[in-house]
Design a protein around this motif. Structure first.
Motif, PDB file in Angstrom:
ATOM      1  N   SER A   3       0.712  -1.146   0.101  1.00  0.00           N
ATOM      2  CA  SER A   3       0.282   0.304   0.190  1.00  0.00           C
ATOM      3  C   SER A   3       0.905   1.208  -0.524  1.00  0.00           C
ATOM      4  O   SER A   3       0.253   2.437  -0.285  1.00  0.00           O
ATOM      5  CB  SER A   3      -1.082   0.011   1.064  1.00  0.00           C
ATOM      6  N   VAL A   4       2.220   0.973   0.573  1.00  0.00           N
ATOM      7  CA  VAL A   4       3.126   2.074   0.283  1.00  0.00           C
ATOM      8  C   VAL A   4       3.407   2.540  -1.139  1.00  0.00           C
ATOM      9  O   VAL A   4       3.095   3.991  -0.888  1.00  0.00           O
ATOM     10  CB  VAL A   4       4.661   1.893   1.294  1.00  0.00           C
ATOM     11  N   GLY A   5       3.540   1.840  -2.235  1.00  0.00           N
ATOM     12  CA  GLY A   5       3.466   2.693  -2.936  1.00  0.00           C
ATOM     13  C   GLY A   5       2.476   2.822  -3.901  1.00  0.00           C
ATOM     14  O   GLY A   5       2.634   3.553  -4.382  1.00  0.00           O
ATOM     15  N   TYR A   6       1.157   2.897  -3.539  1.00  0.00           N
ATOM     16  CA  TYR A   6       0.259   3.292  -4.162  1.00  0.00           C
ATOM     17  C   TYR A   6       0.327   4.597  -3.330  1.00  0.00           C
ATOM     18  O   TYR A   6      -0.328   5.964  -4.456  1.00  0.00           O
ATOM     19  CB  TYR A   6      -1.314   2.568  -3.225  1.00  0.00           C
ATOM     20  N   ARG A   7       0.489   4.960  -2.366  1.00  0.00           N
ATOM     21  CA  ARG A   7       0.681   6.299  -1.871  1.00  0.00           C
ATOM     22  C   ARG A   7       2.161   6.905  -2.818  1.00  0.00           C
ATOM     23  O   ARG A   7       1.757   8.020  -2.765  1.00  0.00           O
ATOM     24  CB  ARG A   7       1.205   6.826  -0.260  1.00  0.00           C
ATOM     25  N   GLN A   8       3.147   6.473  -2.523  1.00  0.00           N
ATOM     26  CA  GLN A   8       4.110   6.721  -3.117  1.00  0.00           C
ATOM     27  C   GLN A   8       3.651   7.626  -4.785  1.00  0.00           C
ATOM     28  O   GLN A   8       4.447   8.591  -4.887  1.00  0.00           O
ATOM     29  CB  GLN A   8       4.807   5.614  -3.251  1.00  0.00           C
ATOM     30  N   LEU A   9       3.257   6.768  -5.405  1.00  0.00           N
ATOM     31  CA  LEU A   9       3.077   6.782  -6.673  1.00  0.00           C
ATOM     32  C   LEU A   9       2.451   8.143  -6.767  1.00  0.00           C
ATOM     33  O   LEU A   9       1.873   8.737  -7.675  1.00  0.00           O
ATOM     34  CB  LEU A   9       2.201   5.552  -7.395  1.00  0.00           C
ATOM     35  N   TRP A  10       0.996   8.558  -6.240  1.00  0.00           N
ATOM     36  CA  TRP A  10       0.781   9.340  -6.525  1.00  0.00           C
ATOM     37  C   TRP A  10       1.299  10.180  -5.719  1.00  0.00           C
ATOM     38  O   TRP A  10       1.332  11.621  -6.320  1.00  0.00           O
ATOM     39  CB  TRP A  10      -0.911   8.980  -5.007  1.00  0.00           C
ATOM     40  N   ALA A  11       2.173  10.354  -5.537  1.00  0.00           N
ATOM     41  CA  ALA A  11       3.197  11.684  -4.696  1.00  0.00           C
ATOM     42  C   ALA A  11       4.039  11.590  -5.458  1.00  0.00           C
ATOM     43  O   ALA A  11       5.107  12.522  -5.547  1.00  0.00           O
ATOM     44  CB  ALA A  11       3.688  11.498  -2.934  1.00  0.00           C
ATOM     45  N   VAL A  12       4.548  11.013  -6.707  1.00  0.00           N
ATOM     46  CA  VAL A  12       5.601  10.787  -7.318  1.00  0.00           C
ATOM     47  C   VAL A  12       5.489  11.792  -8.282  1.00  0.00           C
ATOM     48  O   VAL A  12       4.630  12.534  -9.267  1.00  0.00           O
ATOM     49  CB  VAL A  12       6.535  10.008  -7.694  1.00  0.00           C
ATOM     50  N   ASP A  13       7.040  13.231  -8.145  1.00  0.00           N
ATOM     51  CA  ASP A  13       7.365  13.863  -9.256  1.00  0.00           C
ATOM     52  C   ASP A  13       7.902  13.580 -10.282  1.00  0.00           C
ATOM     53  O   ASP A  13       9.023  13.615  -9.911  1.00  0.00           O
ATOM     54  CB  ASP A  13       7.520  15.269  -8.353  1.00  0.00           C
ATOM     55  N   GLU A  84      14.205   8.216 -19.066  1.00  0.00           N
ATOM     56  CA  GLU A  84      12.554   7.317 -18.750  1.00  0.00           C
ATOM     57  C   GLU A  84      11.949   6.429 -17.581  1.00  0.00           C
ATOM     58  O   GLU A  84      11.679   6.440 -17.697  1.00  0.00           O
ATOM     59  CB  GLU A  84      13.835   5.829 -19.710  1.00  0.00           C
ATOM     60  N   LEU A  85      12.625   6.563 -16.701  1.00  0.00           N
ATOM     61  CA  LEU A  85      12.054   6.578 -15.364  1.00  0.00           C
ATOM     62  C   LEU A  85      10.883   7.475 -15.624  1.00  0.00           C
ATOM     63  O   LEU A  85       9.736   6.968 -14.568  1.00  0.00           O
ATOM     64  CB  LEU A  85      12.886   6.313 -14.203  1.00  0.00           C
ATOM     65  N   ALA A  86      11.431   8.831 -15.237  1.00  0.00           N
ATOM     66  CA  ALA A  86      10.281   9.493 -15.544  1.00  0.00           C
ATOM     67  C   ALA A  86       8.953   9.481 -16.320  1.00  0.00           C
ATOM     68  O   ALA A  86       8.071   9.356 -16.478  1.00  0.00           O
ATOM     69  CB  ALA A  86      10.753  10.554 -15.704  1.00  0.00           C
ATOM     70  N   VAL A  91       3.256   7.930 -16.996  1.00  0.00           N
ATOM     71  CA  VAL A  91       1.839   6.769 -17.804  1.00  0.00           C
ATOM     72  C   VAL A  91       1.213   5.739 -16.254  1.00  0.00           C
ATOM     73  O   VAL A  91       0.083   5.088 -16.330  1.00  0.00           O
ATOM     74  CB  VAL A  91       2.685   5.846 -18.703  1.00  0.00           C
ATOM     75  N   ALA A  92       2.036   5.548 -15.363  1.00  0.00           N
ATOM     76  CA  ALA A  92       1.689   4.953 -13.981  1.00  0.00           C
ATOM     77  C   ALA A  92       0.662   5.646 -13.995  1.00  0.00           C
ATOM     78  O   ALA A  92      -0.793   5.071 -12.923  1.00  0.00           O
ATOM     79  CB  ALA A  92       2.883   4.088 -13.384  1.00  0.00           C
ATOM     80  N   LYS A  93       0.864   6.734 -13.098  1.00  0.00           N
ATOM     81  CA  LYS A  93      -0.056   7.481 -12.590  1.00  0.00           C
ATOM     82  C   LYS A  93      -1.408   7.872 -13.488  1.00  0.00           C
ATOM     83  O   LYS A  93      -2.182   7.821 -13.038  1.00  0.00           O
ATOM     84  CB  LYS A  93       1.266   8.895 -12.703  1.00  0.00           C
ATOM     85  N   ASP A 145       2.232  -2.252 -10.778  1.00  0.00           N
ATOM     86  CA  ASP A 145       2.948  -2.930 -11.655  1.00  0.00           C
ATOM     87  C   ASP A 145       4.003  -2.345 -12.455  1.00  0.00           C
ATOM     88  O   ASP A 145       5.162  -2.852 -13.030  1.00  0.00           O
ATOM     89  CB  ASP A 145       2.726  -4.550 -11.914  1.00  0.00           C
ATOM     90  N   GLY A 146       3.514  -1.352 -13.083  1.00  0.00           N
ATOM     91  CA  GLY A 146       3.933  -0.476 -14.473  1.00  0.00           C
ATOM     92  C   GLY A 146       5.460   0.273 -13.368  1.00  0.00           C
ATOM     93  O   GLY A 146       6.820   0.405 -14.047  1.00  0.00           O
ATOM     94  N   ALA A 147       4.498   0.851 -12.306  1.00  0.00           N
ATOM     95  CA  ALA A 147       5.608   1.885 -11.809  1.00  0.00           C
ATOM     96  C   ALA A 147       6.591   0.873 -10.724  1.00  0.00           C
ATOM     97  O   ALA A 147       7.949   1.673 -11.260  1.00  0.00           O
ATOM     98  CB  ALA A 147       4.975   2.386 -10.846  1.00  0.00           C
ATOM     99  N   ALA A 148       6.634  -0.215 -10.649  1.00  0.00           N
ATOM    100  CA  ALA A 148       7.817  -0.678 -10.083  1.00  0.00           C
ATOM    101  C   ALA A 148       8.479  -1.161 -11.101  1.00  0.00           C
ATOM    102  O   ALA A 148       9.639  -1.283 -10.886  1.00  0.00           O
ATOM    103  CB  ALA A 148       7.032  -2.188  -9.285  1.00  0.00           C
ATOM    104  N   ALA A 149       7.795  -1.958 -12.076  1.00  0.00           N
ATOM    105  CA  ALA A 149       8.562  -2.524 -13.323  1.00  0.00           C
ATOM    106  C   ALA A 149       9.780  -1.197 -14.103  1.00  0.00           C
ATOM    107  O   ALA A 149      11.194  -0.857 -14.411  1.00  0.00           O
ATOM    108  CB  ALA A 149       8.341  -2.321 -14.672  1.00  0.00           C
ATOM    109  N   ALA A 150       9.140   0.234 -13.346  1.00  0.00           N
ATOM    110  CA  ALA A 150      10.060   1.259 -14.096  1.00  0.00           C
ATOM    111  C   ALA A 150      10.862   1.598 -13.492  1.00  0.00           C
ATOM    112  O   ALA A 150      12.846   2.207 -13.557  1.00  0.00           O
ATOM    113  CB  ALA A 150       9.392   2.615 -14.417  1.00  0.00           C
ATOM    114  N   ASP A 151      11.094   1.282 -12.193  1.00  0.00           N
ATOM    115  CA  ASP A 151      12.449   1.844 -11.356  1.00  0.00           C
ATOM    116  C   ASP A 151      12.976   0.590 -11.516  1.00  0.00           C
ATOM    117  O   ASP A 151      14.210   0.951 -10.248  1.00  0.00           O
ATOM    118  CB  ASP A 151      11.051   1.810 -10.021  1.00  0.00           C
ATOM    119  N   ARG A 152      12.517  -0.810 -10.981  1.00  0.00           N
ATOM    120  CA  ARG A 152      13.757  -1.598 -10.660  1.00  0.00           C
ATOM    121  C   ARG A 152      14.213  -1.195 -12.163  1.00  0.00           C
ATOM    122  O   ARG A 152      15.666  -1.677 -12.094  1.00  0.00           O
ATOM    123  CB  ARG A 152      12.973  -2.723 -11.164  1.00  0.00           C
TER     124      ARG A 152
END
Length: 530
Positions: A3-13, A84-86, A91-93, A145-152
């Motif tokens: 669930s932390v990932g959910y909050r992180q994705l909303w907040a990420v710039d 590319e991470l950005a 896209v994930a957001k 999962d898309g955000a996690a893949a980009a981060d990885r």
């Protein structure tokens, strides 16, 4: 993902990551200047010092210079990785926002932890609402999962760079190089057999080769070509000095001076786009300042995009206006992003041919035929270097560029899922079936006031341009012929050609990219496959 990932994705710039990458890339230019100063200092030292100690010092300084030079591609690579991470996070957001909107439309709530439940103020829990909640939860997981893949992916590439900093940025590769013009599959196989350190060695030592080989990763070509920007500008400045040294300069020298000035301005405009930290990031895939000048520039990384557009401009295109032509590709890409924010799209300006400058040149298909092998090889290279499931590839030709695309498709074949022709004088074919793409994937549009529709030959086009409106031309006895034949075959915007037609508003021969023109949406929808 938690669930932390959910909050992180909303907040990420995502913009913060883009800015960080641009800052890293910005270090490459000062590094290059310092390398130049070191070369000059080494030369001065050798002028007044000889012997064993001088030789040892020269060896050490050359080694230091090589070590510093090998860092430059890594700085550019950090920029690529973070850009590319950005893009992946953006896209994930967008997917996350769509999932939340889907929940709201179904009377569901998504709490701060990312859990989905029925809104008791709007619905009673039912089997149907449970199914809807499961669908929203799946969409949320896909976004995370898309955000996690980009981060990885970004973390892995940065880890490799960090290891290289300790073990050595570059090392010489084994002998043997693909020739320019080699098949992209062979180029890709050769590159795959090299270590990252060997690839960086080639980027630094042989950028002219790496930057032009179709089949290499877009990131490698971009690194190599960016390292050559100063050399290309120096080449143009030297040409200008040679012309200015003619006293007094003759008429031919003055014409050439204007050409050099245009190419210098065009190069500077492209460099501005390459270094401005624009969204999406620009990738320099080729440049040649000679002649009228050529350029191949991608907006977004085609190797990691779901949809890739290749735009081939037409008559008078050259380095002097490459940035303007790139703007047309950018406008299609902007519409793609607006229509499909949850997909990754990229657009390439392919200006790697000698476009006609005069109507008498445009009357011949010779320059289009000369361009065919290069466009064929470039499209094959995009297929080979792409990472992951194949992207949908669309090739768009405008004006004489549509003839380039048509001839390449008919005579050589194009790795393309769709072809688009706008403002076309004909594509060198009598029917869409000759172009080798799937049925229903040949598209065309022609504005009602495009002079190409009325002028059935370059000669007539010149007269119409000279005398103005069509009624005056008719009075002078130069009406357009009847039928559907244009300069180079059947009009692709005629239903009888066998393709599909999308509408265009008025705007003449160059208005297809104007805001509000339905042709702009038409081009974007073809790119997206919608």
């Amino acid at each position: 993902m938690s669930s932390v990932g959910y909050r992180q994705l909303w907040a990420v710039d995502p913009g913060g990551w883009r800015a960080a990458g641009a800052a890293w890339a910005g270090l490459a230019r000062p590094l290059d200047r310092r390398l130049g100063e070191l070369r000059a200092a080494t030369g001065r030292l050798g002028d007044g010092w000889s012997g064993t100690a001088a030789t040892a010092a020269d060896t050490r300084l050359n080694g230091l210079r090589d070590e510093l030079a090998s860092i430059a591609p890594a700085l550019i690579e950090v920029d690529q990785v973070l850009a590319e991470l950005a893009g992946g996070l953006a896209v994930a957001k967008a997917r996350l926002s769509q999932a939340v909107a889907q929940a709201d439309a179904a009377g569901l709530l998504v709490d701060r932890s990312g859990a989905v439940r029925v809104d008791p103020a709007r619905l009673r829990p039912t089997e149907r609402s449970g199914v809807a909640a499961a669908g929203v939860a799946a969409a949320l997981r896909a976004a995370l999962d898309g955000a996690a893949a980009a981060d990885r992916v970004a973390a892995d590439r940065l880890d490799e760079l960090a290891r290289a900093a300790g073990s050595g940025w570059a090392s010489p590769p084994p002998p043997g190089r693909p020739a320019l013009g080699a098949a992209p599959t062979l180029v890709s196989a050769w590159w795959s057999g090299l270590t990252p350190a060997q690839r960086r060695w080639l980027i630094v030592r042989e950028p002219a080769l790496v930057g032009r080989l179709d089949g290499l990763p877009v990131a490698a070509r971009d690194q190599a070509n960016r390292l050559r920007l100063d050399a290309w500008r120096t080449e143009l400045l030297a040409e200008r000095r040679r012309l200015l040294s003619q006293v007094p300069p003759g008429p031919l020298a003055l014409i050439r001076l204007r050409g050099v000035a245009g190419r210098l301005a065009g190069l500077d405009a492209l460099v501005g786009r390459l270094t401005a930290g624009e969204v999406p990031r620009a990738y320099l895939l080729g440049l040649d300042p000679a002649g009228e000048g050529r350029a191949v520039v991608a907006l977004g990384d085609p190797d990691h995009a779901d949809r890739v557009l290749t735009y081939v401009p037409g008559m008078t295109a050259g380095l002097d206006d490459a940035s303007g032509e790139l703007g047309r590709a950018a406008r299609v890409l902007e519409r793609c992003a607006a229509l499909a924010p949850d997909e990754r799209s990229a657009a390439v300006l392919w200006l790697d041919y000698d476009a006609p400058d005069l109507l008498n040149e445009a009357a011949s298909a010779g320059q289009a035929r000369d361009a065919g092998p290069g466009l064929h090889r470039f499209q094959e290279g995009l297929r080979v270097s792409h990472d992951g499931p194949p992207a949908r590839q669309t090739v768009l030709g405008h004006s004489y560029g549509s003839l380039v695309v048509g001839v390449a498709a008919r005579e050589h074949g194009l790795a393309a899922d769709a072809l688009v022709f706008v403002g076309s004088p004909g594509v060198g074919a009598s029917h869409a079936a000759e172009l080798g793409v799937p049925p229903g994937e040949v598209w065309a549009s022609s504005a009602p006031d495009d002079v190409i529709r009325a002028a059935r030959s370059p000669d007539e086009l010149g007269r119409r341009a000279l005398f103005g409106a069509a009624p005056l031309a008719a009075v002078l006895g130069w009406p357009g012929r009847t039928g559907h034949e244009l300069w180079f075959g059947h009009d692709p915007a005629d239903p009888g050609f066998g393709g599909r037609v999308f509408p265009s508003g008025r705007g003449g021969h160059t208005g297809y990219w104007e805001a509000g023109n339905p042709a702009l949406d038409g081009m974007a929808r073809v790119v997206l496959g919608r």
